[in-house]
Design an enzyme around this catalytic site. Structure first.
Site, PDB file in Angstrom:
ATOM      1  N   GLU B  74     -52.347   3.208  -6.250  1.00 34.87           N
ATOM      2  CA  GLU B  74     -52.738   2.298  -4.952  1.00 34.87           C
ATOM      3  C   GLU B  74     -52.532   1.501  -4.981  1.00 34.87           C
ATOM      4  O   GLU B  74     -51.972   0.666  -3.835  1.00 34.87           O
ATOM      5  CB  GLU B  74     -54.489   2.466  -5.130  1.00 34.87           C
ATOM      6  CG  GLU B  74     -55.159   4.231  -4.830  1.00 34.87           C
ATOM      7  CD  GLU B  74     -54.837   4.796  -5.911  1.00 34.87           C
ATOM      8  OE1 GLU B  74     -54.880   4.618  -7.015  1.00 34.87           O
ATOM      9  OE2 GLU B  74     -55.013   6.503  -6.169  1.00 34.87           O
ATOM     10  N   HIS B 143     -66.803   8.432  -5.871  1.00 34.14           N
ATOM     11  CA  HIS B 143     -66.174   8.991  -4.884  1.00 34.14           C
ATOM     12  C   HIS B 143     -67.500   8.916  -3.340  1.00 34.14           C
ATOM     13  O   HIS B 143     -67.759   9.429  -2.097  1.00 34.14           O
ATOM     14  CB  HIS B 143     -66.380  10.686  -4.653  1.00 34.14           C
ATOM     15  CG  HIS B 143     -64.816  10.632  -5.833  1.00 34.14           C
ATOM     16  ND1 HIS B 143     -65.167  11.113  -7.252  1.00 34.14           N
ATOM     17  CD2 HIS B 143     -63.881  11.283  -5.414  1.00 34.14           C
ATOM     18  CE1 HIS B 143     -63.928  11.327  -7.421  1.00 34.14           C
ATOM     19  NE2 HIS B 143     -62.635  11.514  -6.190  1.00 34.14           N
TER      20      HIS B 143
END
Lengths: 366, 351
Positions: B74, B143
Site C-alpha cells: 500500500e 475491514h
C-alpha cells in the site's frame, strides 16, 4: 497510442523479463553483468577540458555548502540544513551523464548538491535556504524541499526513503509516455532500511521501469554507522531478491562515478529495467548543522579528507594533465565570488508575505 | 428539491438505474476513455476486476497499461501514484479496504498532500485514492473502519464520501478531474443497495431508488457542494455515506420535519449550506459511523457552535460509533442505527 512494450510490461513483466534470455532466468541473471562491464573499464575517458568542467561543478557545490554553513552559523539559515561536502563527485558524476530535458531526478533532504549539479542558479537555491520569496520554492520548502519543473528535478524530500517510491511513479511516467527518459532516484544508506524502498524495487522490476536507484552510502545513517544498522552492508546486493542488477562504485572519484553512470544508464535506456548503484562516499560535516559528529573519530574524517577528497583528486589529475595551477586558482576565485553573490542575494531578498501562508495548499482556496 | 441540489444536477444523457458499484465502474470507464493520462492501479483490480467488482471489465476494455494489478504494497502504491501525478499523469489507485490505507499514510500526508505547497505549486499530485470504508458487512475491526477524520485533518487533501449512485459517479469524475489529491471513501455497505440500518430486514436493491437514476455519459457533482436530501424546519441532520439513509428512514418513520444535509465532501466542506440550515432550524444532529472522539463530527460541532451559537435552541448532538474497535459479533451494537439516531432526535427536540 501507447507502445505495446509498456502494455505487456505493466501486466506481465515477470514472464517477459524471464523469457528475455535463458540466462536471465538462472541464478546469475544480470546481477553481476554490469559490475563486470564496469570493471573492464572503470574510469571515464575525459580530456582536460571536460574534467575541468566537472571539477568546477564539484567546487561550486563545495564552496556553496561552506557558505551555507557560515550563513547557518550567523542565524540566516534556520532549522535543518544538511551539507553535501565530501559527496560532490556522486551528484556531478551521475548527473553529468543524464540527458537534460529528458530524464528526471528525485532525492532526499541532502539536496543542495543535486540541484547545483543540475546547473540550477545558486542564488535561488541559497534564497530558499534563507526562506526568502525569491527562493526556488518561494521560501515554502526550505533546505530539504526544493523543486524545479524546468530541470525535471522532483525534490527535495524530508521523509527518509519516501522519495524512492515517487521515483517509481516518475519512471512509470517516462515509460507510459514513451519519452525516452529515465529517473535517477537517490537515497542514503539509512533510507535503504525503509520498507517502502523494497516495495518500489519489486514494482520497478516487475514493471521493468526505467529507473536507477542510487544509494549514496556515506557510512552513517545520521549518527549510526552502517554496520550498526544494516545486516547487509553491501547495499548494491540488495536488489538481488528483486532481480535488479547492482553496481558498487567509488563515489570519491568523479570519473569513476561517471563511467559507472554510462554503464548503468545505457542498461536502463535499453529497456532492461532498473539498476541499483551503491556509491561509496563520505560526508565531512555532521548529518545536519546540529550534529557534533561524536559517533566517529576526528582521525577518520581527517583521513578521508587527506586521502580521498574528490575535488583534491581531480585537481591533482588536472595538474598532471598540464592545467596551470594559476588557472585553477582563478576558477576558485570566480566560484567564491559567485557564491558570495548568492549569499548577498539570499540575505537581501524579502521574506514571503504573510498572505503566502494560505496559498498553494489546494487548487483553490475554500 | 432544494436550490443546492438543482444546481449540481446536470444530466448529460438518458438515465438508467445503476448500483453504486456500477456507477463507480462507469465513472472510471468514462475517465479512461476521455483522458489518456488516467491510470487505474491497485490490488486485484485488473485481471480480477476488484474484490467489490468496481473495476470489472476495465482492464479488458482499456488494456493492461491503463488498468493493472499491483503487489500488496500500500505504501508503494500510493508513493508510485504520487510520482505519476507529479510527472503529469492522473492515477486512480485503489486501496482495497480503507483499513489497509495506514501503510500509505506516510505517502499521503508527507508527499501527496504537501507537494503543491512545498514546491510553491510547481508540482502537484493529482490522484484519486478510491477506498471502500465503513461497516455493516461483518468485517470486524480490520475491514470496517471509517478513518475519514485522519484525512480531513491533513491540509492539502480533499475528502469525499458519496451516498448514492448518482453522486458516486458525478463526484468520482469530479475527483479524478481535480488537480489535488482526493481520498474517495466508498461506503461499501451501500454498494449494492441503500441501507437504512434495519439489519434484520431483507436487503433492498438500488433499482427503483430515485438517486439510482444515473445519466449516461460524463457529468460532475462539484466537490464542496452539499445536497439537501430533505428540506425541513424542526432540526438539521448532518450526515454522509451510509448514515444519510439511516437518518432519512428515521425521520420518515418518526414523521419529523428534519432538514437532512448530505455533506458529500468533508473537505472542502459546504459550510454555507450547513450554516443556513442550522440558523433556520436552531437544532443540529450530527451522525457518523466513525468513532466519536476527534471524529469529523467534533469538527462539525465546533463549526456549528462557532457560527450559529446565537441561533441554537439546544446543544449540538452527536450520534456516532463508540470509541472501540469495530466489533465483529456486536456489529449492530456499534453501528449507530435507527434506535440511537431516533434517541438523538428526541433529545434535541425535547430541549
Amino acid at each position: 497510442m501507447k507502445s505495446a512494450s509498456v502494455e505487456s510490461a505493466a501486466a506481465s513483466a515477470p514472464s517477459d523479463k524471464n523469457s528475455a534470455s535463458e540466462d536471465s532466468a538462472g541464478e546469475n541473471f544480470e546481477l553481476r553483468s554490469l559490475q563486470d562491464r564496469f570493471s573492464e573499464s572503470s574510469r571515464f575517458d575525459a580530456d582536460s577540458d571536460y574534467l575541468l568542467h566537472l571539477y568546477e561543478q564539484m567546487l561550486l557545490i563545495r564552496r556553496f555548502e561552506e557558505k551555507a554553513g557560515q550563513l547557518y552559523g550567523l542565524g540566516l539559515i534556520g532549522g535543518f540544513c544538511h551539507l553535501y561536502i565530501g559527496q560532490e563527485a556522486v551528484a556531478v558524476g551521475l548527473q553529468s551523464a543524464l540527458q537534460e530535458g529528458k530524464d528526471s531526478v528525485i532525492t532526499g533532504y541532502r539536496d543542495h548538491g543535486h540541484m547545483l549539479a543540475y546547473g540550477i542558479d545558486p542564488k535561488i537555491i541559497m534564497a530558499e535556504l534563507t526562506g526568502r520569496q525569491a527562493g526556488i520554492s518561494h521560501g515554502k520548502g526550505g533546505s530539504m524541499h526544493m523543486f524545479s519543473t524546468e530541470h525535471a528535478f522532483y525534490g527535495g524530500h524530508g521523509i527518509v526513503g519516501a522519495q524512492v517510491s515517487l521515483g517509481g511513479g516518475l519512471a512509470f511516467g517516462h515509460k507510459y509516455r514513451g519519452d525516452g527518459g529515465i529517473c535517477l532516484a537517490y537515497f542514503g544508506d539509512g533510507a535503504a532500511n525503509q520498507g517502502q524502498v523494497y516495495e518500489t524495487f519489486n514494482m520497478a522490476s516487475l514493471w521493468n521501469l526505467p529507473i536507477v536507484f542510487v544509494v549514496e552510502n556515506n557510512e552513517y545513517a545520521m549518527g549510526t554507522a552502517v554496520k550498526r544498522s544494516s545486516a547487509e552492508t553491501e547495499f548494491y546486493r540488495r536488489g538481488t531478491a528483486f532481480r535488479i542488477p547492482g553496481m558498487k562504485v567509488n563515489g570519491m572519484d568523479v570519473l569513476e562515478v561517471r563511467q559507472a553512470a554510462e554503464v548503468a544508464f545505457a542498461h536502463v535506456r535499453e529497456g532492461n529495467g532498473p539498476v541499483l548503484m551503491e556509491l561509496n562516499t563520505y560526508r565531512y560535516r555532521g548529518h545536519s548543522m546540529s550534529d557534533p559528529a561524536k559517533y566517529r573519530t576526528r582521525e577518520e574524517v581527517q583521513n578521508m579528507r587527506e586521502n580521498s577528497d574528490p575535488i583534491e583528486g581531480a585537481k591533482a589529475e588536472l595538474i598532471k594533465m598540464g592545467i596551470d595551477e594559476e588557472k585553477l586558482k582563478d576558477i576558485d576565485k570566480r566560484i567564491r565570488a559567485q557564491v558570495a553573490e548568492a549569499a548577498d542575494f539570499a540575505e537581501s531578498s524579502p521574506l514571503p508575505d504573510a498572505s503566502e501562508l494560505y496559498t498553494d495548499v489546494l487548487v483553490e482556496s475554500y | 428539491m432544494s436550490e443546492v441540489e438543482s444546481i449540481s444536477r446536470t444530466p448529460a444523457g438518458d438515465t438508467r438505474d445503476l448500483t453504486m458499484i456500477e456507477a463507480i465502474n462507469e465513472a472510471l470507464d468514462i475517465m479512461l476513455e476521455r483522458d489518456p493520462d488516467v491510470i487505474l492501479l491497485g490490488e486485484d483490480i485488473g485481471y480480477f476486476g476488484g474484490v467489490f467488482r468496481a473495476t470489472a471489465g476495465l482492464q479488458e476494455k482499456h488494456g493492461k497499461t491503463r488498468v493493472f494489478d499491483t503487489p500488496i504494497s500500500e505504501c508503494g502504491i500510493i508513493g508510485v501514484a504520487v510520482g505519476m501525478g507529479a510527472y503529469g499523469l492522473r492515477p486512480v489507485p485503489e486501496i482495497q479496504f480503507a483499513d489497509y490505507i495506514y501503510p500509505g499514510l506516510d505517502q499521503l500526508v508527507s508527499e501527496a498532500a504537501r507537494l503543491r505547497y512545498r514546491s510553491a505549486a510547481e508540482f502537484i499530485a493529482p490522484m484519486t485514492v478510491r477506498t471502500p470504508f465503513g461497516g455493516g458487512i461483518f468485517g470486524g475491526q480490520t475491514h470496517s473502519q471509517s478513518p475519514e477524520a485522519l484525512f480531513t485533518h491533513v491540509a492539502g487533501l480533499k475528502t469525499v464520501v458519496p451516498s448514492t449512485p448518482y453522486d458516486a459517479k458525478g463526484l468520482l469524475i469530479a475527483a479524478i478531474e481535480d488537480n489535488d489529491p482526493v481520498i474517495f471513501f466508498e461506503p461499501k455497505r451501500i454498494y449494492n443497495g441503500p441501507f437504512d440500518g434495519y439489519y434484520d430486514q431483507p436487503t433492498r436493491p438500488w433499482k427503483g431508488h430515485p438517486d439510482a437514476h444515473v445519466p449516461e455519459g460524463h457529468y460532475t457533482v462539484s466537490l464542496g457542494q452539499a445536497r439537501i436530501v430533505r428540506a425541513g424546519d424542526a432540526l438539521t441532520v448532518l450526515a454522509y455515506g451510509t448514515m444519510v439513509h439511516v437518518a432519512e428512514a428515521v425521520c420518515r418513520q418518526k414523521a419529523v420535519d428534519a432538514e437532512i444535509i448530505d455533506l458529500r465532501t468533508l473537505v472542502p466542506l459546504d459550510i454555507e449550506a450547513i450554516e443556513k440550515s442550522v440558523r433556520k432550524t436552531g437544532r443540529c444532529l450530527i451522525v457518523h459511523e466513525a468513532t466519536r472522539t476527534s471524529g469529523f463530527g467534533a469538527e462539525l460541532s465546533a463549526l456549528v457552535t462557532e457560527r450559529c451559537f446565537y441561533h441554537l435552541e439546544a446543544p449540538v448532538e452527536r450520534v456516532t460509533g463508540f470509541d472501540t474497535p469495530y466489533p465483529h459479533s456486536l456489529e449492530w451494537a456499534y453501528f449507530p442505527g435507527p434506535v440511537r439516531v431516533g434517541e438523538g432526535i428526541d433529545k434535541l427536540l425535547s430541549e
